[in-house]
Design a protein around this motif. Structure first.
Motif, PDB file in Angstrom:
ATOM      1  N   VAL A  48       0.840  -1.208   0.000  1.00  0.00           N
ATOM      2  CA  VAL A  48       0.000   0.000   0.000  1.00  0.00           C
ATOM      3  C   VAL A  48       0.873   1.255   0.000  1.00  0.00           C
ATOM      4  O   VAL A  48       0.621   2.203  -0.756  1.00  0.00           O
ATOM      5  N   VAL A  49       1.911   1.265   0.822  1.00  0.00           N
ATOM      6  CA  VAL A  49       2.796   2.434   0.892  1.00  0.00           C
ATOM      7  C   VAL A  49       3.496   2.660  -0.448  1.00  0.00           C
ATOM      8  O   VAL A  49       3.574   3.799  -0.946  1.00  0.00           O
ATOM      9  N   THR A 106       2.479   1.722  -3.379  1.00  0.00           N
ATOM     10  CA  THR A 106       1.485   2.149  -4.365  1.00  0.00           C
ATOM     11  C   THR A 106       1.196   3.630  -4.249  1.00  0.00           C
ATOM     12  O   THR A 106       1.129   4.360  -5.261  1.00  0.00           O
ATOM     13  N   LEU A 107       1.018   4.101  -3.022  1.00  0.00           N
ATOM     14  CA  LEU A 107       0.755   5.526  -2.823  1.00  0.00           C
ATOM     15  C   LEU A 107       1.956   6.370  -3.266  1.00  0.00           C
ATOM     16  O   LEU A 107       1.777   7.436  -3.875  1.00  0.00           O
ATOM     17  N   VAL A 146       1.928   6.504  -7.074  1.00  0.00           N
ATOM     18  CA  VAL A 146       0.908   7.437  -7.585  1.00  0.00           C
ATOM     19  C   VAL A 146       1.402   8.874  -7.428  1.00  0.00           C
ATOM     20  O   VAL A 146       1.245   9.709  -8.350  1.00  0.00           O
ATOM     21  N   LEU A 147       1.996   9.191  -6.287  1.00  0.00           N
ATOM     22  CA  LEU A 147       2.523  10.540  -6.071  1.00  0.00           C
ATOM     23  C   LEU A 147       3.630  10.856  -7.071  1.00  0.00           C
ATOM     24  O   LEU A 147       3.694  11.982  -7.616  1.00  0.00           O
TER      25      LEU A 147
END
Length: 407
Positions: free
Chosen positions: A17-18, A20-21, A24-25
């Motif tokens: 999850v980290v 992936t975020l 995206v950033l």
């Protein structure tokens, strides 16, 4: 390459999850769909960019190799999809290298990150209007370099903090092992040493004086029982009870109060029962001691008397003196002359060190060393507590009169 192997509380799902975020950033900062090459679909860039972040899943296990793969994938991605250069993943990889690797591999990781900074500046120069290269170099190069330095510094700080926590845990474990060893020594060594001496004396008198041999064997039995009781009490403090086990299951039915300096008379009597002459003198009016100081003073006296029983001349007396003053109490145990060679099996190697540690822990002082006559002197001083009530003072006074009479 030497890395720190520390447990981590980050689950694989949270790690995904980290990342992936962060990915995206990175796309939001670096990718402009209008600059995508002709014929490349809108979703092709995000899908290809995943190859840059995929190696980061193994950044803790193989940090330098992971950073090399990440930087290489970013460079290939920048060639295929100019001018987009994904950099945040490389900075995270540099942090992992700086945290988990030694200094030299960390410098290599920093150099790899700076290669990507240069690639980013070159990629942006090809798509900027003429006359603005200085601005691109200043903004892109300076910002990228600052982020690389920050990632490197944060990783090294995290490594130093992890090593400090590990060292603190190791020191705490060493202190705990030392404390347990000292308690075991205090609980068992005194009784076992006297048991060995009593048993040796009983063996010598078995034929010539059966009654005294029987009495000595009775003392062995009593000392063994005391040692078991003390050991059970200590285990009750060290071993936590199970969910269905009563908290005092390892404790004796009637737990004795903690040992105090006023109980030294019992130690003197035990040593006298082995045939040793022991003189006990109490000077001054006893004053209260803090519980920890009282217990430490008793243990030091116990160890000093045990050593006297093992190493001193059995014919000459052992002299114990307790001097009470308003602000401190002094304890001395003096043996005279050296006895016969003692078997190495009777020595635990923790006696003198344990006494010194106990004295320091009680804010006291201790001096120990040989005397000119071949004996040994242990001298300790401890601070006293504030006076409490007359009942306690009366009990101390009775102790003083009783044992002065016995000596």
């Amino acid at each position: 390459m030497r890395r720190l192997h520390l447990p981590t509380s980050v689950s694989p799902a949270l790690d995904v999850v980290v990342l992936t975020l962060l990915y995206v950033l990175d796309l939001l900062i670096s990718w402009d769909p209008a600059t995508s090459p002709p014929g490349v679909g809108t979703y092709a860039v995000p899908l290809l960019g995943m190859a840059v972040y995929l190696p980061l899943l193994w950044r803790r296990q193989h940090p330098l190799l992971m950073l090399l793969l990440t930087v290489s994938a970013s460079v290939v991605f920048a060639i295929l999809m100019p001018p987009t250069v994904l950099m945040l993943g490389a900075f995270l990889g540099l942090f992992s290298v700086a945290r988990h690797c030694r200094l030299r591999p960390s410098y290599t990781g920093f150099a790899l990150a700076m290669v990507l900074v240069v690639v980013n500046v070159v990629a942006q120069l090809d798509y900027m209007p003429a006359g603005e290269p200085g601005q691109i170099i200043l903004v892109g190069g300076l910002l990228g370099t600052m982020m690389a330095i920050a990632s490197f510094a944060a990783g090294r700080w995290a490594r130093s903090a992890a090593r400090q926590r590990l060292l603190t845990a190791q020191l705490a474990a060493a202190d705990e092992r030392s404390r347990i060893a000292r308690e075991l020594h205090d609980v068992v060594a005194h009784a076992v040493s006297l048991m060995v001496l009593q048993a040796a004396g009983a063996e010598k008198m078995l034929d010539s004086n059966p009654e005294r041999a029987r009495a000595a064997l009775g003392s062995v039995n009593q000392l063994g029982t005391q040692a078991i009781t003390e050991l059970r009490r200590m285990l009750g403090l060290l071993v936590p009870a199970g969910p269905s086990e009563p908290a005092d299951s390892l404790m004796p039915a009637e737990a004795a109060p903690p040992r105090r300096l006023v109980d030294v008379g019992g130690l003197v009597e035990e040593l006298r029962e082995t045939g040793r002459e022991v003189l006990l003198e109490v000077v001054g009016d006893p004053v209260p001691l803090e519980a920890g100081v009282d217990f430490s003073a008793y243990r030091i006296a116990q160890e000093a008397l045990t050593n006297a029983a093992k190493y001193a001349d059995a014919i000459r007396p052992v002299m114990v003196q307790i001097t009470w003053q308003q602000d401190e109490v002094r304890l001395s145990v003096r043996s005279q002359g050296a006895g016969p060679a003692t078997p190495q099996t009777l020595s635990t190697g923790h006696g003198l060190l344990g006494m010194q540690e106990r004295a320091r822990a009680a804010s006291g002082s201790l001096a120990a060393g040989p005397t000119p006559d071949g004996g040994f002197l242990v001298s300790a001083a401890f601070p006293t507590a504030a006076p409490t009530n007359t009942g306690t003072a009366d009990r101390h006074s009775r102790f003083r009169r009783l044992h002065l009479g016995r000596a």
